[in-house]
Motif scaffolding. Structure first.
Motif, PDB file in Angstrom:
ATOM      1  N   LEU A 252     -31.281  66.247  -8.308  1.00  0.00           N
ATOM      2  CA  LEU A 252     -30.370  65.790  -7.245  1.00  0.00           C
ATOM      3  C   LEU A 252     -30.805  66.260  -5.855  1.00  0.00           C
ATOM      4  O   LEU A 252     -30.638  65.552  -4.850  1.00  0.00           O
ATOM      5  CB  LEU A 252     -28.942  66.284  -7.545  1.00  0.00           C
ATOM      6  CG  LEU A 252     -28.263  65.661  -8.784  1.00  0.00           C
ATOM      7  CD1 LEU A 252     -26.912  66.327  -9.045  1.00  0.00           C
ATOM      8  CD2 LEU A 252     -28.090  64.151  -8.581  1.00  0.00           C
ATOM      9  N   ALA A 253     -31.364  67.468  -5.813  1.00  0.00           N
ATOM     10  CA  ALA A 253     -31.845  68.003  -4.531  1.00  0.00           C
ATOM     11  C   ALA A 253     -32.955  67.130  -3.985  1.00  0.00           C
ATOM     12  O   ALA A 253     -32.999  66.811  -2.781  1.00  0.00           O
ATOM     13  CB  ALA A 253     -32.304  69.442  -4.699  1.00  0.00           C
ATOM     14  N   ALA A 254     -33.859  66.696  -4.877  1.00  0.00           N
ATOM     15  CA  ALA A 254     -34.950  65.831  -4.426  1.00  0.00           C
ATOM     16  C   ALA A 254     -34.412  64.489  -3.931  1.00  0.00           C
ATOM     17  O   ALA A 254     -34.840  63.950  -2.899  1.00  0.00           O
ATOM     18  CB  ALA A 254     -35.938  65.633  -5.563  1.00  0.00           C
ATOM     19  N   GLY A 255     -33.426  63.937  -4.678  1.00  0.00           N
ATOM     20  CA  GLY A 255     -32.859  62.650  -4.250  1.00  0.00           C
ATOM     21  C   GLY A 255     -32.128  62.757  -2.924  1.00  0.00           C
ATOM     22  O   GLY A 255     -32.245  61.890  -2.038  1.00  0.00           O
ATOM     23  N   ALA A 256     -31.340  63.842  -2.780  1.00  0.00           N
ATOM     24  CA  ALA A 256     -30.603  64.017  -1.519  1.00  0.00           C
ATOM     25  C   ALA A 256     -31.559  64.208  -0.353  1.00  0.00           C
ATOM     26  O   ALA A 256     -31.336  63.692   0.757  1.00  0.00           O
ATOM     27  CB  ALA A 256     -29.646  65.205  -1.633  1.00  0.00           C
ATOM     28  N   GLY A 257     -32.653  64.940  -0.628  1.00  0.00           N
ATOM     29  CA  GLY A 257     -33.635  65.125   0.449  1.00  0.00           C
ATOM     30  C   GLY A 257     -34.271  63.809   0.863  1.00  0.00           C
ATOM     31  O   GLY A 257     -34.475  63.548   2.060  1.00  0.00           O
ATOM     32  N   ALA A 258     -34.594  62.969  -0.141  1.00  0.00           N
ATOM     33  CA  ALA A 258     -35.208  61.677   0.181  1.00  0.00           C
ATOM     34  C   ALA A 258     -34.251  60.782   0.984  1.00  0.00           C
ATOM     35  O   ALA A 258     -34.615  60.103   1.967  1.00  0.00           O
ATOM     36  CB  ALA A 258     -35.645  60.992  -1.103  1.00  0.00           C
ATOM     37  N   VAL A 259     -32.936  60.781   0.525  1.00  0.00           N
ATOM     38  CA  VAL A 259     -31.936  59.969   1.239  1.00  0.00           C
ATOM     39  C   VAL A 259     -31.748  60.468   2.664  1.00  0.00           C
ATOM     40  O   VAL A 259     -31.669  59.692   3.642  1.00  0.00           O
ATOM     41  CB  VAL A 259     -30.604  59.985   0.478  1.00  0.00           C
ATOM     42  CG1 VAL A 259     -29.496  59.315   1.305  1.00  0.00           C
ATOM     43  CG2 VAL A 259     -30.753  59.277  -0.855  1.00  0.00           C
ATOM     44  N   GLY A 260     -31.664  61.799   2.841  1.00  0.00           N
ATOM     45  CA  GLY A 260     -31.497  62.361   4.186  1.00  0.00           C
ATOM     46  C   GLY A 260     -32.661  62.030   5.091  1.00  0.00           C
ATOM     47  O   GLY A 260     -32.477  61.725   6.272  1.00  0.00           O
ATOM     48  N   LEU A 261     -33.890  62.078   4.552  1.00  0.00           N
ATOM     49  CA  LEU A 261     -35.070  61.749   5.355  1.00  0.00           C
ATOM     50  C   LEU A 261     -35.053  60.279   5.790  1.00  0.00           C
ATOM     51  O   LEU A 261     -35.330  59.957   6.959  1.00  0.00           O
ATOM     52  CB  LEU A 261     -36.335  62.048   4.534  1.00  0.00           C
ATOM     53  CG  LEU A 261     -37.673  61.767   5.231  1.00  0.00           C
ATOM     54  CD1 LEU A 261     -37.806  62.613   6.493  1.00  0.00           C
ATOM     55  CD2 LEU A 261     -38.843  62.041   4.280  1.00  0.00           C
ATOM     56  N   ALA A 262     -34.680  59.399   4.843  1.00  0.00           N
ATOM     57  CA  ALA A 262     -34.625  57.969   5.177  1.00  0.00           C
ATOM     58  C   ALA A 262     -33.556  57.676   6.236  1.00  0.00           C
ATOM     59  O   ALA A 262     -33.774  56.912   7.193  1.00  0.00           O
ATOM     60  CB  ALA A 262     -34.358  57.163   3.913  1.00  0.00           C
ATOM     61  N   LEU A 263     -32.395  58.311   6.065  1.00  0.00           N
ATOM     62  CA  LEU A 263     -31.336  58.099   7.065  1.00  0.00           C
ATOM     63  C   LEU A 263     -31.733  58.654   8.425  1.00  0.00           C
ATOM     64  O   LEU A 263     -31.406  58.083   9.470  1.00  0.00           O
ATOM     65  CB  LEU A 263     -30.040  58.767   6.587  1.00  0.00           C
ATOM     66  CG  LEU A 263     -29.362  58.115   5.376  1.00  0.00           C
ATOM     67  CD1 LEU A 263     -28.147  58.911   4.932  1.00  0.00           C
ATOM     68  CD2 LEU A 263     -28.938  56.668   5.705  1.00  0.00           C
ATOM     69  N   GLY A 264     -32.458  59.770   8.418  1.00  0.00           N
ATOM     70  CA  GLY A 264     -32.890  60.337   9.695  1.00  0.00           C
ATOM     71  C   GLY A 264     -33.850  59.401  10.446  1.00  0.00           C
ATOM     72  O   GLY A 264     -33.764  59.226  11.668  1.00  0.00           O
ATOM     73  N   ILE A 265     -34.781  58.812   9.699  1.00  0.00           N
ATOM     74  CA  ILE A 265     -35.723  57.868  10.316  1.00  0.00           C
ATOM     75  C   ILE A 265     -34.986  56.642  10.878  1.00  0.00           C
ATOM     76  O   ILE A 265     -35.256  56.171  11.994  1.00  0.00           O
ATOM     77  CB  ILE A 265     -36.803  57.459   9.296  1.00  0.00           C
ATOM     78  CG1 ILE A 265     -37.658  58.698   8.927  1.00  0.00           C
ATOM     79  CG2 ILE A 265     -37.676  56.338   9.861  1.00  0.00           C
ATOM     80  CD1 ILE A 265     -38.646  58.418   7.794  1.00  0.00           C
ATOM     81  N   THR A 266     -34.022  56.142  10.098  1.00  0.00           N
ATOM     82  CA  THR A 266     -33.241  54.966  10.548  1.00  0.00           C
ATOM     83  C   THR A 266     -32.429  55.297  11.795  1.00  0.00           C
ATOM     84  O   THR A 266     -32.314  54.475  12.732  1.00  0.00           O
ATOM     85  CB  THR A 266     -32.299  54.504   9.437  1.00  0.00           C
ATOM     86  OG1 THR A 266     -33.069  54.226   8.235  1.00  0.00           O
ATOM     87  CG2 THR A 266     -31.547  53.242   9.845  1.00  0.00           C
ATOM     88  N   ALA A 267     -31.871  56.511  11.863  1.00  0.00           N
ATOM     89  CA  ALA A 267     -31.084  56.916  13.047  1.00  0.00           C
ATOM     90  C   ALA A 267     -31.962  56.942  14.282  1.00  0.00           C
ATOM     91  O   ALA A 267     -31.546  56.538  15.375  1.00  0.00           O
ATOM     92  CB  ALA A 267     -30.445  58.268  12.805  1.00  0.00           C
ATOM     93  N   VAL A 268     -33.199  57.376  14.151  1.00  0.00           N
ATOM     94  CA  VAL A 268     -34.132  57.424  15.302  1.00  0.00           C
ATOM     95  C   VAL A 268     -34.456  55.987  15.762  1.00  0.00           C
ATOM     96  O   VAL A 268     -34.527  55.709  16.954  1.00  0.00           O
ATOM     97  CB  VAL A 268     -35.396  58.193  14.923  1.00  0.00           C
ATOM     98  CG1 VAL A 268     -36.428  58.073  16.015  1.00  0.00           C
ATOM     99  CG2 VAL A 268     -35.060  59.663  14.652  1.00  0.00           C
ATOM    100  N   ILE A 269     -34.598  55.090  14.792  1.00  0.00           N
ATOM    101  CA  ILE A 269     -34.974  53.694  15.140  1.00  0.00           C
ATOM    102  C   ILE A 269     -33.833  52.992  15.900  1.00  0.00           C
ATOM    103  O   ILE A 269     -34.054  52.324  16.911  1.00  0.00           O
ATOM    104  CB  ILE A 269     -35.361  52.922  13.873  1.00  0.00           C
ATOM    105  CG1 ILE A 269     -36.660  53.495  13.284  1.00  0.00           C
ATOM    106  CG2 ILE A 269     -35.527  51.437  14.169  1.00  0.00           C
ATOM    107  CD1 ILE A 269     -37.046  52.903  11.957  1.00  0.00           C
ATOM    108  N   VAL A 270     -32.598  53.158  15.405  1.00  0.00           N
ATOM    109  CA  VAL A 270     -31.470  52.453  16.014  1.00  0.00           C
ATOM    110  C   VAL A 270     -30.941  53.137  17.270  1.00  0.00           C
ATOM    111  O   VAL A 270     -30.064  52.614  17.948  1.00  0.00           O
ATOM    112  CB  VAL A 270     -30.309  52.295  15.000  1.00  0.00           C
ATOM    113  CG1 VAL A 270     -30.769  51.504  13.797  1.00  0.00           C
ATOM    114  CG2 VAL A 270     -29.746  53.645  14.580  1.00  0.00           C
ATOM    115  N   TRP A 271     -31.387  54.262  17.626  1.00  0.00           N
ATOM    116  CA  TRP A 271     -30.899  55.006  18.798  1.00  0.00           C
ATOM    117  C   TRP A 271     -31.197  54.227  20.044  1.00  0.00           C
ATOM    118  O   TRP A 271     -31.485  53.874  20.879  1.00  0.00           O
ATOM    119  CB  TRP A 271     -31.553  56.370  18.833  1.00  0.00           C
ATOM    120  CG  TRP A 271     -31.011  57.215  19.970  1.00  0.00           C
ATOM    121  CD1 TRP A 271     -31.549  57.394  21.190  1.00  0.00           C
ATOM    122  CD2 TRP A 271     -29.810  57.988  19.960  1.00  0.00           C
ATOM    123  NE1 TRP A 271     -30.802  58.239  21.967  1.00  0.00           N
ATOM    124  CE2 TRP A 271     -29.697  58.607  21.227  1.00  0.00           C
ATOM    125  CE3 TRP A 271     -28.803  58.197  18.997  1.00  0.00           C
ATOM    126  CZ2 TRP A 271     -28.637  59.450  21.556  1.00  0.00           C
ATOM    127  CZ3 TRP A 271     -27.773  59.047  19.338  1.00  0.00           C
ATOM    128  CH2 TRP A 271     -27.687  59.668  20.601  1.00  0.00           C
TER     129      TRP A 271
END
Length: 265
Positions: free
Chosen positions: A246-265
């Protein structure tokens, strides 16, 4: 001869600016007064004098035959002049006293409502108006009326039109675009941070659980003997594996959301 011919030409060509009006009748019948008025109008020979029949026609439009109803009032005479559309009136009074028949003539200025010339004549014969007895009065009337007729009218010069320039089409000024909202990026960033935080927490728990599996007491043969039973050790191992996954999955999801937040900013 030349002045008389010039006066005749002006009389024929000038615009109507004067008229004769009967304003008083004493001891004379209406028919006889009308005949005398017709003779006076014809024999005055004043430039711009309105014909008697035309003046009678205009007065009839206002249900009038003459100016005897004015009673000698200047304001009433001025109104008659305005109705006849003239600037001057020759006011005629006809009187019959015994065997003498006379005419009283007055030149009336409509604009100022004033009498400027007067003349009284005694007719040599009843009902007859010789032209000669009106010559002096006609000359004075002409001297008053003629300048207004020959005065040059102002020439109205139309303004010079300027060349039309092509219309300049102005581009509409658009309002500045509204500032871009960063709410979506902020939300995505917050979710990304939370996912990464959860992943870190699961990773720490999973590693802690694995550490418990490795704890034990050294045995005689040098191997570490665990205090856990087989079922307990298997449960801890499964829990550690799940937490790390679960830690690996949460880390992957957090990384993807972080990249998307930078793009839409």
């Amino acid at each position: 001869m030349v002045p008389q011919l010039l006066l005749l030409l002006l009389t024929l060509s000038a615009e109507s600016n004067s008229a004769t009006v009967l304003v008083r009748r004493t001891g004379v019948t209406p028919v006889e007064a009308t005949a005398l008025m017709r003779q006076v109008t014809q024999r005055l020979a004043v430039p711009g004098l309105l014909e008697f029949s035309e003046s009678q026609r205009k007065l009839s439009l206002f249900a009038l035959k003459d100016g005897t109803s004015c009673g000698g009032k200047p304001d009433c005479h001025a109104e008659l002049g305005r109705q006849l559309e003239v600037g001057w009136l020759v006011l005629v009074s006809v009187s019959q006293i015994a065997q003498d028949q006379s005419l009283a003539l007055e030149l009336f200025n409509v604009a100022s409502a004033r009498v400027l010339e007067r003349e009284s004549v005694l007719l040599p014969r009843r009902g007859e108006v010789p032209a000669a007895i009106l010559d002096d009065f006609a000359a004075r009337v002409s001297a008053r009326v003629l300048p207004a007729l020959v005065e040059p009218k102002p020439v109205v010069v139309p303004p010079v039109t300027t060349l039309l320039r092509p219309l300049e089409v102005k581009q509409p000024v658009l309002p500045p675009p509204p500032p871009k909202s960063h709410a979506g990026g902020i939300v995505l960033g917050a979710v990304a941070v939370a996912a990464i935080g959860a992943g870190v927490g699961l990773l720490v728990n999973g590693l802690g659980t694995q550490a418990k599996l490795k704890q034990g007491v050294p045995g005689e043969d040098g191997r570490v003997l665990s205090e856990l039973s087989g079922s307990q050790a298997k449960a801890l191992n499964d829990s550690a594996g799940l937490q790390l996954g679960l830690a690996a999955g949460a880390g992957a999801v957090g990384l993807a959301l972080g990249i998307t937040a930078v793009i839409v900013w």
